[in-house]
Design a protein around this motif. Structure first.
Motif, PDB file in Angstrom:
ATOM      1  N   GLU A 166       0.835  -1.208   0.000  1.00  0.00           N
ATOM      2  CA  GLU A 166       0.000   0.000   0.000  1.00  0.00           C
ATOM      3  C   GLU A 166       0.860   1.245   0.000  1.00  0.00           C
ATOM      4  O   GLU A 166       0.649   2.161  -0.789  1.00  0.00           O
ATOM      5  CB  GLU A 166      -0.937  -0.006   1.219  1.00  0.00           C
ATOM      6  CG  GLU A 166      -2.112  -0.948   1.013  1.00  0.00           C
ATOM      7  CD  GLU A 166      -2.823  -1.288   2.315  1.00  0.00           C
ATOM      8  OE1 GLU A 166      -2.731  -0.494   3.267  1.00  0.00           O
ATOM      9  OE2 GLU A 166      -3.455  -2.368   2.359  1.00  0.00           O
ATOM     10  N   ALA A 167       1.873   1.230   0.861  1.00  0.00           N
ATOM     11  CA  ALA A 167       2.772   2.393   0.931  1.00  0.00           C
ATOM     12  C   ALA A 167       3.452   2.611  -0.404  1.00  0.00           C
ATOM     13  O   ALA A 167       3.549   3.745  -0.887  1.00  0.00           O
ATOM     14  CB  ALA A 167       3.820   2.159   2.021  1.00  0.00           C
ATOM     15  N   ALA A 168       3.893   1.525  -1.025  1.00  0.00           N
ATOM     16  CA  ALA A 168       4.572   1.637  -2.308  1.00  0.00           C
ATOM     17  C   ALA A 168       3.639   2.241  -3.349  1.00  0.00           C
ATOM     18  O   ALA A 168       4.028   3.123  -4.121  1.00  0.00           O
ATOM     19  CB  ALA A 168       5.061   0.260  -2.764  1.00  0.00           C
ATOM     20  N   GLN A 169       2.371   1.773  -3.321  1.00  0.00           N
ATOM     21  CA  GLN A 169       1.433   2.279  -4.328  1.00  0.00           C
ATOM     22  C   GLN A 169       1.126   3.751  -4.120  1.00  0.00           C
ATOM     23  O   GLN A 169       0.997   4.512  -5.072  1.00  0.00           O
ATOM     24  CB  GLN A 169       0.156   1.446  -4.293  1.00  0.00           C
ATOM     25  CG  GLN A 169       0.365   0.127  -5.017  1.00  0.00           C
ATOM     26  CD  GLN A 169      -0.854  -0.769  -4.962  1.00  0.00           C
ATOM     27  OE1 GLN A 169      -1.688  -0.621  -4.081  1.00  0.00           O
ATOM     28  NE2 GLN A 169      -0.936  -1.682  -5.886  1.00  0.00           N
ATOM     29  N   VAL A 170       1.019   4.156  -2.845  1.00  0.00           N
ATOM     30  CA  VAL A 170       0.791   5.566  -2.551  1.00  0.00           C
ATOM     31  C   VAL A 170       1.929   6.397  -3.128  1.00  0.00           C
ATOM     32  O   VAL A 170       1.727   7.469  -3.690  1.00  0.00           O
ATOM     33  CB  VAL A 170       0.673   5.791  -1.017  1.00  0.00           C
ATOM     34  CG1 VAL A 170       0.684   7.281  -0.695  1.00  0.00           C
ATOM     35  CG2 VAL A 170      -0.587   5.123  -0.486  1.00  0.00           C
ATOM     36  N   ASP A 171       3.141   5.853  -3.041  1.00  0.00           N
ATOM     37  CA  ASP A 171       4.297   6.572  -3.571  1.00  0.00           C
ATOM     38  C   ASP A 171       4.436   6.408  -5.081  1.00  0.00           C
ATOM     39  O   ASP A 171       5.430   6.846  -5.658  1.00  0.00           O
ATOM     40  CB  ASP A 171       5.587   6.062  -2.910  1.00  0.00           C
ATOM     41  CG  ASP A 171       5.671   6.528  -1.467  1.00  0.00           C
ATOM     42  OD1 ASP A 171       4.901   7.431  -1.104  1.00  0.00           O
ATOM     43  OD2 ASP A 171       6.498   5.979  -0.718  1.00  0.00           O
ATOM     44  N   GLY A 172       3.498   5.735  -5.688  1.00  0.00           N
ATOM     45  CA  GLY A 172       3.534   5.578  -7.145  1.00  0.00           C
ATOM     46  C   GLY A 172       4.577   4.581  -7.635  1.00  0.00           C
ATOM     47  O   GLY A 172       5.050   4.676  -8.763  1.00  0.00           O
ATOM     48  N   VAL A 173       4.946   3.628  -6.789  1.00  0.00           N
ATOM     49  CA  VAL A 173       5.930   2.625  -7.196  1.00  0.00           C
ATOM     50  C   VAL A 173       5.208   1.488  -7.932  1.00  0.00           C
ATOM     51  O   VAL A 173       4.248   0.928  -7.414  1.00  0.00           O
ATOM     52  CB  VAL A 173       6.676   2.067  -5.961  1.00  0.00           C
ATOM     53  CG1 VAL A 173       7.573   0.882  -6.353  1.00  0.00           C
ATOM     54  CG2 VAL A 173       7.501   3.156  -5.309  1.00  0.00           C
ATOM     55  N   ARG A 177       9.428  -2.111 -10.011  1.00  0.00           N
ATOM     56  CA  ARG A 177      10.314  -1.397  -9.084  1.00  0.00           C
ATOM     57  C   ARG A 177      10.106  -1.894  -7.664  1.00  0.00           C
ATOM     58  O   ARG A 177      11.041  -1.977  -6.873  1.00  0.00           O
ATOM     59  CB  ARG A 177      10.048   0.113  -9.155  1.00  0.00           C
ATOM     60  CG  ARG A 177      11.302   0.878  -9.589  1.00  0.00           C
ATOM     61  CD  ARG A 177      11.081   2.358  -9.525  1.00  0.00           C
ATOM     62  NE  ARG A 177      11.235   2.891  -8.183  1.00  0.00           N
ATOM     63  CZ  ARG A 177      10.666   4.037  -7.776  1.00  0.00           C
ATOM     64  NH1 ARG A 177       9.915   4.729  -8.601  1.00  0.00           N
ATOM     65  NH2 ARG A 177      10.866   4.461  -6.551  1.00  0.00           N
ATOM     66  N   PHE A 178       8.867  -2.253  -7.345  1.00  0.00           N
ATOM     67  CA  PHE A 178       8.566  -2.793  -6.020  1.00  0.00           C
ATOM     68  C   PHE A 178       9.375  -4.069  -5.787  1.00  0.00           C
ATOM     69  O   PHE A 178      10.006  -4.261  -4.749  1.00  0.00           O
ATOM     70  CB  PHE A 178       7.066  -3.086  -5.919  1.00  0.00           C
ATOM     71  CG  PHE A 178       6.659  -3.686  -4.608  1.00  0.00           C
ATOM     72  CD1 PHE A 178       6.682  -2.925  -3.443  1.00  0.00           C
ATOM     73  CD2 PHE A 178       6.250  -5.007  -4.523  1.00  0.00           C
ATOM     74  CE1 PHE A 178       6.308  -3.472  -2.224  1.00  0.00           C
ATOM     75  CE2 PHE A 178       5.879  -5.562  -3.309  1.00  0.00           C
ATOM     76  CZ  PHE A 178       5.913  -4.795  -2.159  1.00  0.00           C
ATOM     77  N   THR A 181      13.274  -2.936  -5.595  1.00  0.00           N
ATOM     78  CA  THR A 181      13.778  -2.104  -4.500  1.00  0.00           C
ATOM     79  C   THR A 181      13.223  -2.482  -3.132  1.00  0.00           C
ATOM     80  O   THR A 181      13.767  -2.075  -2.119  1.00  0.00           O
ATOM     81  CB  THR A 181      13.474  -0.605  -4.754  1.00  0.00           C
ATOM     82  OG1 THR A 181      12.091  -0.492  -5.057  1.00  0.00           O
ATOM     83  CG2 THR A 181      14.294  -0.067  -5.894  1.00  0.00           C
TER      84      THR A 181
END
Lengths: 272, 329
Positions: A166-173, A177-178, A181
């Protein structure tokens, strides 16, 4: 509670005995590899001074050096390929929902019980048809996908808290890339564990390379060494044993480097 | 409910690789494995396709296609290296059990494999149990030395043992000679099989030991301590607790050891030339002889499938046991 003193001594005696029995054949090979032609075909256990000459003969005159290179290359490529492919597949199974996902999963699951060796003739015809006998591709491609690796990584990903996605998606990852990284850095222990399994598997492999390759320039070292012996190209057991000793080196290095990671990879359990 | 989940998770956390009891514990969870829609996922389905594609392609081409092809070949009598073939139905399978030579190979393989599987697993478990007691100094060193044979490929182990048991200059006979015993290891069928079995056990115990060690490290210490408080002696603790907690690993090793005894053993059979009098010619060796030398591809395919079915059967047993095993958690 520690075991009693007598039990402790008994344990050490048994362990020392077992260790001796397991090491004896290796020590024997090491000693033989240092001997001259005459000594190597006698019962002598004297340590000789011919190791480098024997090793050089094995590597150079009998081409085992090149074959070692082939084995290391093929093992490295398969290990790398299996790791990358199973990381990808595990990501697809854990972080996506798509149609036929269950079927795809079952398809991968089922291959756990399909040893390539049982398909030898059909695989030989297929790889021959693709023109890949006597080539590195023929030794590498059939082993690139791994059900074991896929399950191991899937298992591990399922334990990673979902907040991370969820955090990654909020940051547009995005997903790739997920994976690169976030997931990979979190998975080194499992990558190490599965790499050890892959290396042992490839190092042990014999049946397929033995039939798929006849060209000494592509041949894997295990096959080459058995050939030296069975075709009686060499009756100098010092040279044969030196060849055997040299093949131990790469896996020993891998074990030492990865043993801790390997054990930790499986010990990452919920009860700790 | 919370407890059930915790238990499911605990089960799922220490899976042996490739076994999958960890990856899909109880049946109920399995069917719903892809249904937790409440969990965050990526919406870009195209990405999933590309992530999965290489694996699916490789498995389809190099495993599923040859598998189907092997089924097909087993139904035919194929001669002259594929030039001539005749549909014979299940005749090849019938031959496996009625033709004396073929049936001998089946029995031989069953006996040799069973000994190798049972011995490698029990020796590794025994050593792991010794090494994982508290207060064993140098356990790490013992372990490192004990797994050393794993660095030798099975083929090379075969070569080393061939020299070790050489009747003229091998170490084993040199040790036995003073006692007046000098066996011709490779002239006698039973002796040759014994050397083959010893080679395979020696080569493989380390592998199982590594996995048992890993499993030991994820045992729940609370359970073992509770047993200690209850006054269980070391043997009882092992027999009634540790052994059960390790059972998923044992089942996993049962599968990998079977694969080893069926297929990796080929290398030793070849080093020993399958002899004397076919004594070390196990099924997989017969498969290659039939498929590549003796022009009996159909029979070879049937032999392969027999091995495959045995592995599949054991794997299914493992998966089922994995689901209903005792966990003590």
């Amino acid at each position: 509670m520690r075991p009693k003193r007598s039990a402790l001594i008994a344990t050490h005696v048994i362990l020392a005995l077992a260790t001796f029995l397991f090491l004896a054949p290796i020590l024997y090979a090491l000693i033989k590899s240092t001997q001259t032609l005459g000594a190597s075909t006698s019962t002598s256990l004297a340590i000789g001074d011919q190791f480098f000459s024997n090793a050089w003969n094995a590597m150079d005159r009998f081409n085992l050096g090149r074959m070692m290179g082939n084995t290391v290359f093929v093992t490295a490529m398969v290990t790398l390929g299996k790791t990358v492919l199973s990381l990808g597949a595990a990501t697809a199974f854990v972080y996506f929902r798509f149609r036929l996902q269950g079927l795809a999963f079952a398809l991968v699951l089922f291959t756990l019980m399909m040893p390539t060796e049982a398909l030898i003739r059909a695989l030989y015809d297929l790889v021959g048809g693709l023109g890949m006998l006597n080539s590195y591709e023929g030794l590498i491609l059939p082993f690139m996908a791994s059900a074991t690796g896929t399950f191991l990584f899937r298992q591990h990903f399922l334990r990673i808290p979902r907040d991370l996605v969820e955090a990654a998606q909020v940051d547009g990852v995005g997903p790739f890339r997920f994976l690169g990284t976030f997931l990979v850095p979190l998975s080194w222990n499992i990558i190490g564990a599965s790499a050890v399994i892959d290396v042992v598997y490839m190092w042990n492999m014999y049946l397929w390379p033995r039939w798929a390759v006849t060209d000494p320039d592509v041949m894997m070292v295990q096959v080459g060494l058995v050939r030296l012996l069975s075709e009686q190209q060499v009756n100098h057991y010092g040279i044969i044993m030196a060849g055997a000793v040299i093949t131990m080196i790469p896996p020993l290095i891998i074990f030492m480097l990865l043993q801790e990671r390997f054990t930790r990879g499986f010990a990452l359990s919920g009860d700790k | 409910m919370a407890q059930t989940t915790a238990q499911g998770e605990a089960t799922a956390t220490s899976p042996p690789p490739g076994s999958d009891q960890g990856s899909k514990p109880p049946r109920k969870r399995r069917t719903s494995a892809f249904a937790h829609t409440h969990e965050a996922t990526f919406p870009q389905r195209g990405a999933a396709f590309w992530l999965l594609l290489p694996t699916v392609i490789i498995l389809s081409i190099f495993l599923y296609y040859p598998m189907l092809r092997t089924f097909w070949m087993s139904l035919y009598n194929i001669r002259f290296y594929g030039q001539q073939r005749r549909f014979v139905g299940f005749d090849n399978f019938v031959r496996l059990f009625t033709d004396p030579g073929s049936f001998d190979a089946v029995v031989r393989t069953a006996v040799i494999s069973t000994i190798v599987i049972v011995a490698t697993i029990s020796i590794a478990l025994f050593l792991a149990a010794l090494l994982n007691q508290r207060g064993i100094r140098g356990a790490r060193i013992y372990r490192l030395l004990l797994i050393w044979p794993l660095a030798l490929s099975t083929a090379i182990s075969g070569i080393v043992f061939l020299v070790l048991f050489n009747p003229n200059f091998g170490m084993v006979n040199a040790v036995l000679a003073p006692f007046g015993i000098e066996p011709e290891w490779f002239r006698d069928r039973t002796l040759a099989q014994t050397v083959m079995i010893l080679t395979l056990i020696w080569n493989r115990v380390g592998f199982n030991l590594v996995f048992y060690t890993a499993a030991y490290q994820s045992l729940p210490s609370e359970t073992l301590e509770a047993a200690l408080v209850d006054g269980a002696n070391p043997w009882q603790r092992f027999r009634y607790i540790t052994f059960h907690l390790l059972s998923p690993m044992t089942l996993f090793l049962l599968v990998t050891s079977t694969v080893f005894a069926f297929f990796d053993a080929y290398a030793v059979a070849e080093v020993f030339g399958g002899g004397p009098l076919n004594a070390t010619s196990i099924l997989i060796y017969e498969v290659t002889e039939n498929a590549f030398r003796d022009d009996r591809i159909g029979l070879a395919a049937a032999q392969s499938l027999l091995l495959f079915l045995a592995v599949a059967f054991i794997t299914v047993v493992q998966l089922r046991q994995g689901r209903k095993r005792v966990t003590y958690q």
